[in-house]
Write a protein that holds these residues in place. Structure first.
Motif, PDB file in Angstrom:
ATOM      1  N   PHE A  45       1.049  -1.193   0.055  1.00  0.00           N
ATOM      2  CA  PHE A  45      -0.136   0.204   0.101  1.00  0.00           C
ATOM      3  C   PHE A  45       0.966   1.244  -0.009  1.00  0.00           C
ATOM      4  CE2 PHE A  45      -2.443   3.220   2.211  1.00  0.00           C
ATOM      5  CZ  PHE A  45      -3.352   3.406   1.408  1.00  0.00           C
TER       6      PHE A  45
ATOM      7  N   ASN B 220      -5.937   7.541   4.210  1.00  0.00           N
ATOM      8  CA  ASN B 220      -4.787   6.439   4.098  1.00  0.00           C
ATOM      9  C   ASN B 220      -4.566   5.830   5.288  1.00  0.00           C
ATOM     10  OD1 ASN B 220      -4.418   7.248   1.274  1.00  0.00           O
ATOM     11  ND2 ASN B 220      -2.927   8.504   1.519  1.00  0.00           N
TER      12      ASN B 220
ATOM     13  N   ALA C 292      -7.346   3.298   5.781  1.00  0.00           N
ATOM     14  CA  ALA C 292      -7.219   2.326   4.990  1.00  0.00           C
ATOM     15  C   ALA C 292      -5.905   1.194   5.361  1.00  0.00           C
ATOM     16  CB  ALA C 292      -6.866   2.742   3.783  1.00  0.00           C
ATOM     17  N   ALA C 293      -5.071   1.826   5.865  1.00  0.00           N
ATOM     18  CA  ALA C 293      -3.660   0.909   6.365  1.00  0.00           C
ATOM     19  C   ALA C 293      -4.046   0.107   7.436  1.00  0.00           C
ATOM     20  CB  ALA C 293      -2.481   1.752   6.203  1.00  0.00           C
TER      21      ALA C 293
ATOM     22  N   PHE D 121      -6.857  -2.623   6.819  1.00  0.00           N
ATOM     23  CA  PHE D 121      -5.903  -3.950   6.028  1.00  0.00           C
ATOM     24  C   PHE D 121      -5.059  -4.634   6.928  1.00  0.00           C
ATOM     25  CE2 PHE D 121      -3.286  -6.318   3.510  1.00  0.00           C
ATOM     26  CZ  PHE D 121      -4.232  -6.636   2.280  1.00  0.00           C
TER      27      PHE D 121
ATOM     28  N   VAL E  52       3.825  -1.120   4.119  1.00  0.00           N
ATOM     29  CA  VAL E  52       3.092   0.243   4.051  1.00  0.00           C
ATOM     30  C   VAL E  52       4.356   1.177   3.659  1.00  0.00           C
ATOM     31  CG1 VAL E  52       1.861   2.168   5.392  1.00  0.00           C
ATOM     32  CG2 VAL E  52       1.606  -0.413   5.992  1.00  0.00           C
TER      33      VAL E  52
ATOM     34  N   VAL F  80      -0.928  -4.754  -5.075  1.00  0.00           N
ATOM     35  CA  VAL F  80      -0.977  -3.456  -4.563  1.00  0.00           C
ATOM     36  C   VAL F  80      -2.221  -3.203  -4.305  1.00  0.00           C
ATOM     37  CG1 VAL F  80      -0.926  -1.147  -5.240  1.00  0.00           C
ATOM     38  CG2 VAL F  80       0.805  -2.567  -6.143  1.00  0.00           C
ATOM     39  N   ILE F  81      -2.681  -2.762  -3.191  1.00  0.00           N
ATOM     40  CA  ILE F  81      -4.068  -2.512  -2.634  1.00  0.00           C
ATOM     41  C   ILE F  81      -4.373  -1.103  -2.276  1.00  0.00           C
ATOM     42  CG2 ILE F  81      -4.179  -4.947  -1.579  1.00  0.00           C
ATOM     43  CD1 ILE F  81      -3.707  -2.417   0.965  1.00  0.00           C
ATOM     44  N   ALA F  82      -5.671  -0.698  -2.320  1.00  0.00           N
ATOM     45  CA  ALA F  82      -6.265   0.358  -1.864  1.00  0.00           C
ATOM     46  C   ALA F  82      -7.421   0.257  -1.325  1.00  0.00           C
ATOM     47  CB  ALA F  82      -6.182   1.381  -3.054  1.00  0.00           C
TER      48      ALA F  82
ATOM     49  N   LYS G 227      -2.278   7.076  -6.741  1.00  0.00           N
ATOM     50  CA  LYS G 227      -1.669   5.709  -6.237  1.00  0.00           C
ATOM     51  C   LYS G 227      -2.273   4.550  -7.012  1.00  0.00           C
ATOM     52  CE  LYS G 227      -3.100   6.158  -1.954  1.00  0.00           C
ATOM     53  NZ  LYS G 227      -4.075   7.105  -1.739  1.00  0.00           N
TER      54      LYS G 227
ATOM     55  N   VAL H 263      -8.993  -2.967  -5.224  1.00  0.00           N
ATOM     56  CA  VAL H 263      -9.351  -1.541  -4.733  1.00  0.00           C
ATOM     57  C   VAL H 263     -10.618  -1.685  -4.067  1.00  0.00           C
ATOM     58  CG1 VAL H 263      -7.746  -0.303  -6.359  1.00  0.00           C
ATOM     59  CG2 VAL H 263     -10.401  -0.776  -6.956  1.00  0.00           C
TER      60      VAL H 263
END
Length: 412
Positions: free
Chosen positions: A236, A245, A248-249, A252, A271, A308-310, A321, A334
Motif C-alpha cells: 500500500f 490513507n 485504510a492501512a 487492512f 506500508v 497492490v491494494i487500496a 496511487k 481496490v
C-alpha cells in the motif's frame, strides 16, 4: 498574446511527489507553454523551500510563503471570522500584497486557482477569467470524517463541512468555470449547489493523468527491496498522515491481513509513504506488517509487489496511487471508493472488493494465480496508456484560460 496568467496553489507544486502536487505541477507546466505564469504558493517544510529554484524555472515570477500557522491558531481565527479553518490556515498578508502588485503591474488576463482555500486571493473586481480547480469536494470529505469521528472532532468536522460547503458555493459564483477531477465529483458538486445553480454549465471535468514512461516496469530496476521473506507481498502506497490513507492501512493490517494470513501464512503487508502517524507506526512488526515510511522512489516497491491494494473507505476524486500501480502493470485490488473516476472494468483492469471478507477472498484468489495477476497487470497498463495521458487530460486548458493554442507562446 491574450495576456499573462496568475497561478495560485495551496502547496508549491514541487517536488511533484504526492497527488495534489503531481496535478498542480502538470497544470503549471501546461500553462507555462501558453503564456508567462506568475505563481503564488506556500511551502510547508524544508523540502518545499529547497524546491524554490524549480519553481523559479517554471514561472515568470513567484511568491513562496512559508506556512507556519498552527491549526489551533487557524481554528481560533476561524471561530472569530465564521470561516472554515481552511481559510485562515492559508491566509497571508504577504501573499495578498504580492497578488495585488502582480495584478497592478502585469497584464494578467486569467487567474488559475488550485484548491478552494486560495480563492481568498481573488480580487472582487478582477475583470479577467477565473478558473477554479476544486479537484474534489472538500466539504463532502469532512462530512464523511464526521460520521466516524469521536467528540470533539465530530463537531469540528461538521462545522468545517458546513462552512466549506458555503465557501465552495460562493467561490463557484465568482469563478468563470469550476473544475472537478471526475464526472462523479462534478455531479456531487452540482447537487450541492443552490437550486438555481444545478446543472450549471460552469461546472466542468478535468481529469488526472499519469506519466506512463516514468511508471514503466521496463525502466525500473528489479532489485529485491522488500526483503528475503518468501511472501506473497502486498503493498500500500500513500501519504501516511492523510486520514483516509491511515484508516485504510489500519483497516487492512488489523482486519483483512489476518484473514489472508490464515490461508497464506507467508503473506506480508508493506506500508510505504512519508509521515506515518502514530497509528500507522504502531502497525510495524504486527503479524506480517512492515511500515517503511518515506522512500526515495515508490516505483521499485510497486514493481516488487505481488499485489497492490487500496482499501480506502473515504476517497475523493481519482486516486493517483491506483493509476501509478496500474501503469506499473501491477494487479491492483481496490475498494469501490478507490475505483471511482477510473473507467476500467472489475476483473479486467483491476479487482474491486468491498467488505473485509470480500477483500481477503479476492486477494487470496489473485495471490494464488500468477497468470491472472500478469493478465490484469498488463491490461491495467494498456488501459492507463490509452485513457490517462496528461496531454489528453489537460487538452482543454487553453480554452479554459481564454488563450487559443494558436496564440500560445513558443514553449522553447
Amino acid at each position: 498574446m491574450s495576456g499573462e496568467i496568475l497561478f495560485l496553489a495551496h502547496r508549491i507544486p514541487f517536488p511533484a511527489d504526492r497527488g495534489d502536487k503531481i496535478r498542480s505541477s502538470r497544470i503549471l507546466a501546461a500553462l507555462g507553454a501558453l503564456a508567462p505564469v506568475h505563481v503564488g504558493t506556500f511551502a510547508e517544510n524544508a523540502v518545499d523551500l529547497a524546491s524554490k529554484r524549480e519553481l523559479a524555472a517554471h514561472s515568470a515570477s513567484h511568491c513562496l510563503v512559508r506556512r507556519s500557522k498552527s491549526l489551533a491558531l487557524a481554528g481560533l481565527e476561524a471561530l472569530g471570522s465564521g470561516h472554515p479553518v481552511s481559510i485562515p490556515a492559508f491566509a497571508s498578508a504577504r501573499l495578498h500584497r504580492w497578488v495585488a502588485k502582480t495584478l497592478r503591474e502585469r497584464p494578467i488576463s486569467a487567474i488559475f486557482v488550485f484548491s478552494s482555500q486560495m480563492a481568498q486571493y481573488i480580487p472582487h473586481d478582477f475583470p479577467g477569467r477565473v478558473v477554479m480547480d476544486f479537484v474534489d469536494v472538500d466539504s463532502a470529505k469532512f462530512e464523511e470524517y464526521a460520521l466516524t469521528a469521536r467528540q470533539p472532532l465530530r463537531t469540528l468536522y461538521r462545522r468545517e463541512a458546513r462552512l466549506l460547503a458555503k465557501w465552495e458555493r460562493d467561490v463557484h459564483r465568482r469563478a468563470s468555470v469550476s473544475l472537478l477531477v471526475t464526472v462523479e465529483e462534478a455531479a456531487l458538486f452540482s447537487r450541492r449547489l443552490d437550486l438555481a445553480q444545478v446543472r450549471d454549465a460552469k461546472v466542468a471535468v478535468m481529469g488526472n493523468g499519469i506519466d506512463a514512461d516514468s511508471f514503466d516496469p521496463a525502466n525500473v530496476g528489479s532489485a529485491q527491496i522488500i526483503g528475503a521473506d518468501e511472501g506473497p507481498h502486498i503493498v500500500f502506497v500513500g501519504q501516511m498522515d492523510y486520514p483516509p490513507n491511515v484508516s485504510a492501512a489500519v483497516r487492512f493490517a488489523t482486519r483483512i491481513l489476518p484473514l489472508i494470513a490464515a490461508d497464506m501464512r507467508g503473506a506480508r503487508f508493506h506500508v510505504v509513504g512519508r509521515a506515518p502517524t502514530a497509528a500507522v507506526r504502531a502497525l510495524d512488526g504486527r503479524d506480517g506488517c512492515t511500515v517503511h515510511g518515506e522512500v526515495a522512489d515508490v516505483r521499485p516497491w510497486l514493481a516488487a509487489a505481488d499485489l497492490v491494494i487500496a482499501p480506502l473507505i473515504i476517497a475523493r476524486g481519482i486516486q493517483n496511487k491506483v493509476l501509478e500501480a496500474m501503469a506499473m502493470a501491477r494487479p491492483v485490488l481496490v475498494s469501490p471508493q478507490a475505483a471511482t473516476g477510473i473507467a476500467g472494468c472489475d476483473g479486467i483492469h483491476f479487482a474491486i472488493a468491498d467488505s473485509d471478507d470480500e477483500f481477503a477472498t479476492r486477494a487470496i484468489a489473485l495471490l494464488r494465480s500468477p497468470e491472472e495477476r500478469t493478465r490484469i497487470g498488463q491490461a491495467a497498463r494498456d488501459f492507463v496508456i490509452a485513457h490517462h495521458g496528461w496531454t489528453e487530460a489537460l487538452a482543454q486548458l487553453p480554452r479554459l484560460v481564454g488563450i487559443a493554442s494558436s496564440e500560445a507562446r513558443d514553449a522553447a
